[in-house]
Each structure stands twice: as structure tokens, then as C-alpha cells.
Motif scaffolding. Structure first.
Motif, PDB file in Angstrom:
ATOM      1  N   ASP A   1     -11.285  -7.219 -17.558  1.00 39.64           N
ATOM      2  CA  ASP A   1     -10.093  -6.400 -17.119  1.00 39.64           C
ATOM      3  C   ASP A   1      -8.884  -6.844 -18.006  1.00 39.64           C
ATOM      4  O   ASP A   1      -7.889  -7.094 -17.583  1.00 39.64           O
ATOM      5  N   ILE A   2      -9.274  -7.050 -19.277  1.00 38.89           N
ATOM      6  CA  ILE A   2      -7.737  -7.616 -20.132  1.00 38.89           C
ATOM      7  C   ILE A   2      -6.841  -6.600 -20.386  1.00 38.89           C
ATOM      8  O   ILE A   2      -5.970  -6.852 -21.177  1.00 38.89           O
ATOM      9  N   ASP A   3      -7.144  -5.378 -20.025  1.00 39.86           N
ATOM     10  CA  ASP A   3      -6.284  -4.217 -20.383  1.00 39.86           C
ATOM     11  C   ASP A   3      -5.922  -3.733 -19.021  1.00 39.86           C
ATOM     12  O   ASP A   3      -6.341  -2.501 -18.835  1.00 39.86           O
ATOM     13  N   PRO A   4      -4.859  -4.260 -18.292  1.00 43.15           N
ATOM     14  CA  PRO A   4      -4.595  -3.827 -17.000  1.00 43.15           C
ATOM     15  C   PRO A   4      -4.287  -2.303 -16.925  1.00 43.15           C
ATOM     16  O   PRO A   4      -4.515  -1.401 -16.022  1.00 43.15           O
TER      17      PRO A   4
ATOM     18  N   CYS B   1      -7.164  -0.085 -16.231  1.00 43.06           N
ATOM     19  CA  CYS B   1      -7.891  -0.493 -15.058  1.00 43.06           C
ATOM     20  C   CYS B   1      -7.375  -0.098 -13.690  1.00 43.06           C
ATOM     21  O   CYS B   1      -6.519  -0.798 -13.182  1.00 43.06           O
TER      22      CYS B   1
ATOM     23  N   ARG C   1     -13.592 -12.779 -13.702  1.00 46.96           N
ATOM     24  CA  ARG C   1     -12.532 -11.927 -14.266  1.00 46.96           C
ATOM     25  C   ARG C   1     -11.776 -12.431 -15.581  1.00 46.96           C
ATOM     26  O   ARG C   1     -11.297 -13.489 -15.650  1.00 46.96           O
TER      27      ARG C   1
ATOM     28  N   HIS D   1      -8.732 -11.439 -16.674  1.00 50.51           N
ATOM     29  CA  HIS D   1      -7.414 -11.185 -16.287  1.00 50.51           C
ATOM     30  C   HIS D   1      -6.471 -12.674 -16.281  1.00 50.51           C
ATOM     31  O   HIS D   1      -5.537 -12.676 -16.529  1.00 50.51           O
ATOM     32  N   ASP D   2      -7.125 -13.703 -15.790  1.00 50.92           N
ATOM     33  CA  ASP D   2      -6.750 -14.924 -15.681  1.00 50.92           C
ATOM     34  C   ASP D   2      -6.860 -15.912 -16.681  1.00 50.92           C
ATOM     35  O   ASP D   2      -7.034 -17.103 -16.187  1.00 50.92           O
TER      36      ASP D   2
ATOM     37  N   ASP E   1      -5.649 -16.292 -19.839  1.00 53.05           N
ATOM     38  CA  ASP E   1      -4.616 -16.472 -20.797  1.00 53.05           C
ATOM     39  C   ASP E   1      -4.895 -17.815 -21.504  1.00 53.05           C
ATOM     40  O   ASP E   1      -4.942 -17.835 -22.806  1.00 53.05           O
TER      41      ASP E   1
ATOM     42  N   LEU F   1      -1.275  -8.319 -24.858  1.00 55.32           N
ATOM     43  CA  LEU F   1      -2.550  -8.068 -24.324  1.00 55.32           C
ATOM     44  C   LEU F   1      -3.808  -8.611 -25.302  1.00 55.32           C
ATOM     45  O   LEU F   1      -3.762  -8.568 -26.569  1.00 55.32           O
TER      46      LEU F   1
END
Length: 303
Positions: A44-47, A50, A75, A77-78, A80, A168
Motif C-alpha cells: 500500500d505504498i500508493d495511498p 488504495c 504493510r 505504508h509505514d 519510509d 511516494l
């Protein structure tokens, strides 16, 4: 010998479809027959792509088909900090560079021409970060478990984006860092990602990361010859048991595993037990793409 560790890594841009099921089932069977672990990673790196609830829906679909993963759901998304550290390392090695160019500027070229390799062309504009494909490992060769010896010169594929202008993270860097951090030994995925592997092998080599084995699967095409995908509005996998059972059987047929016809109405745990015991990659015909059974592109309604 390193214990087998596989994964299924869907993008939660929508529900899973029959093409997704093929990849999930194959990666699951490959791990389970090897008595290994099978992890679930949500990419889910491209919110913006999603929608809320999509990741939960994917997990419910996997559970409906008896595809239970080991450990927590991971996941992207966290992550970075991990991706940023990898990019800093690549920059220090001279293998990553900022780029202000837009696709519109180089649309007449087959690949990005590398205009910013020696300095940003337009320093006042936002920049993406690209991989210097001409300086890394070349050529890149590996033995695919289905399609045999593969060899590419990544420079002929172009300098792939590692971080986008809007900040992103891009797929190529994220997948390499995540697979290494989770000690993934085997990657099972669709043929459409085979030509992504050269960039990923370059990144693994540059960052000193392990190189997993790869098994690329034939793509499942719709009746009109398009790849089954969310973009092409492929039907979502059902959750009702009466619809799940025949569809799981059809997935085993599509993977050339020749399941007994009588198994089509059997419970999912019974079908999967048979499939694990009989899983054989050597049975899969190495076709880059094949048409799905007509019923597979339109999941049956519950009886």
C-alpha cells in the motif's frame, strides 16, 4: 539449507480476482509443500490507489479460499525509514540520482534517455529518484523455475524510478527492501513481472541483499484477450463457500495440476490438502499467457 519463506503481496487497489487467485494459490502451495512459511504483505505504498477497506476485503477473500498466512500482515505504508536508508545507500554508491524530467518530455523515446544522470536538468522542478541501470550489475541473469534461463541488460530497459516526484516510494525499491527484511527465499508471481526482475536483481546486488529464487506464472487472460486485472474490471473473487469450491478447483486446473474432477465440490481444506501433496511446478506449461476457462472469468453464483 535455508528454510523456505514465501509471500503473497497484493496491492489493495481493489478486490482479488481469478488472476490474483492463481498467484496466491501457487505461492501458497509452493510454500506449504516445502513445509515453509507463507507471509502476507499488503503493498500500500500508493495511498491514492488504495480505497478504504480494500486490504481487509483481500484478507477475507484469502480466508474464504483457505489460504491462511503465517504471522502478522505486513504493510508497506509505514516503511519510509527502511526505503529511505536504501535510497541513501544507492545515492552514496552513485547508483541513484534525482530527475526532473516528465514522461511528456521523453515520450518519443522508448525508454528514459538519462538526461539527468549528470545533473538535474531543471533544478527548480520537483524531482523523482532513478536507478543508474547502466552502472549496476550487467547483464542480469537468473534461472526462472518455470521459464528457465533469463538474461537482460537493464540499461536497455531504462533507469527505473525508485521514488516518485510526489514523494511516494516506487514498487521496485520497496519490494526489494521488504523481501530482504522478511528473509524471503522464494518469489512466486505473474509473468508480467518477469521483466521487472533485472532491476530488482541490480538493487539486491548493489545493496548486498540475498537474491530469492523466482517462479513466474503464466498470465490468465480474459475471453477478449486482456490480462485479468482490476483495471479491466475482472470479477471479484466470491466469499460464499458454494462459489469458492469450484473456483478453487478451476485455479488448480489453470495451474496444470490436474485435480480429480470429483474434488471440484469438495471443501477447500480437502482441495488444498490434495493440492499440497501433489504440487508439481514441472506440470505447469511455460506459456507467457493463456485464456482462462470461461467460468473462471465469471465466478459461479452460489447454488
Amino acid at each position: 539449507m535455508t528454510p523456505y519463506r514465501g509471500r503473497f503481496a497484493p496491492t489493495p487497489s481493489g478486490a482479488l480476482h481469478f488472476g490474483s487467485l492463481i498467484a496466491a494459490v501457487a505461492s501458497y502451495l509452493d510454500a506449504r509443500q516445502a513445509r515453509g512459511e507463507w507471509l502476507l504483505r499488503i503493498e500500500d505504498i500508493d495511498p491514492p490507489r488504495c480505497p478504504p477497506g480494500a486490504a481487509d476485503a483481500i484478507q477475507h477473500q484469502l480466508e474464504a479460499f483457505g489460504l491462511y498466512w503465517d504471522g502478522p500482515v505486513y504493510r508497506q505504508h509505514d516503511r519510509d525509514h527502511a526505503y529511505g536508508a536504501a535510497l541513501e545507500r544507492l545515492e552514496a554508491l552513485g547508483l541513484a540520482y534525482p530527475c526532473s524530467c516528465s514522461r511528456k518530455q521523453w515520450h518519443n523515446h522508448p525508454i528514459y534517455p538519462g538526461w539527468c544522470r549528470d545533473g538535474v536538468c531543471e533544478p527548480d522542478k520537483p524531482v523523482a529518484w532513478r536507478l543508474r541501470s547502466d552502472l549496476g550489475l550487467r547483464p542480469v541473469s537468473w534461472e526462472d523455475r518455470l521459464f528457465g534461463t533469463q538474461s537482460f541488460d537493464p540499461a536497455e530497459l531504462g533507469d527505473v524510478v525508485l521514488k516518485r516526484k510526489e514523494g511516494l516510494w516506487a514498487y521496485q525499491l520497496a519490494v526489494v527492501v521488504d523481501d530482504a527484511d522478511r528473509d524471503i527465499t522464494d518469489v512466486v508471481r505473474g509473468f508480467d513481472l518477469l521483466d521487472n526482475t533485472p532491476w530488482q536483481r541490480q538493487l539486491q546486488h548493489a545493496l548486498g541483499l540475498p537474491e530469492p529464487r523466482y517462479l513466474h506464472l503464466p498470465l490468465i487472460m480474459s475471453r477478449d484477450g486482456q490480462k485479468l486485472s482490476k483495471q479491466n474490471l475482472a470479477p471479484a473473487l466470491p466469499l460464499e463457500d458454494a462459489a469458492v469450491r469450484p473456483l478453487l478447483h478451476q485455479a488448480l486446473v489453470a495451474l496444470d495440476q490436474s485435480p480429480p474432477p470429483a474434488l471440484a465440490t469438495g471443501p477447500v481444506d480437502e482441495q488444498l490438502a490434495w493440492a499440497i501433496a501433489h504440487w508439481d511446478v514441472g506440470r505447469i506449461s511455460p506459456d507467457p499467457a493463456r485464456r482462462a476457462d470461461d467460468h473462471a472469468t465469471s465466478p459461479p453464483s452460489p447454488a
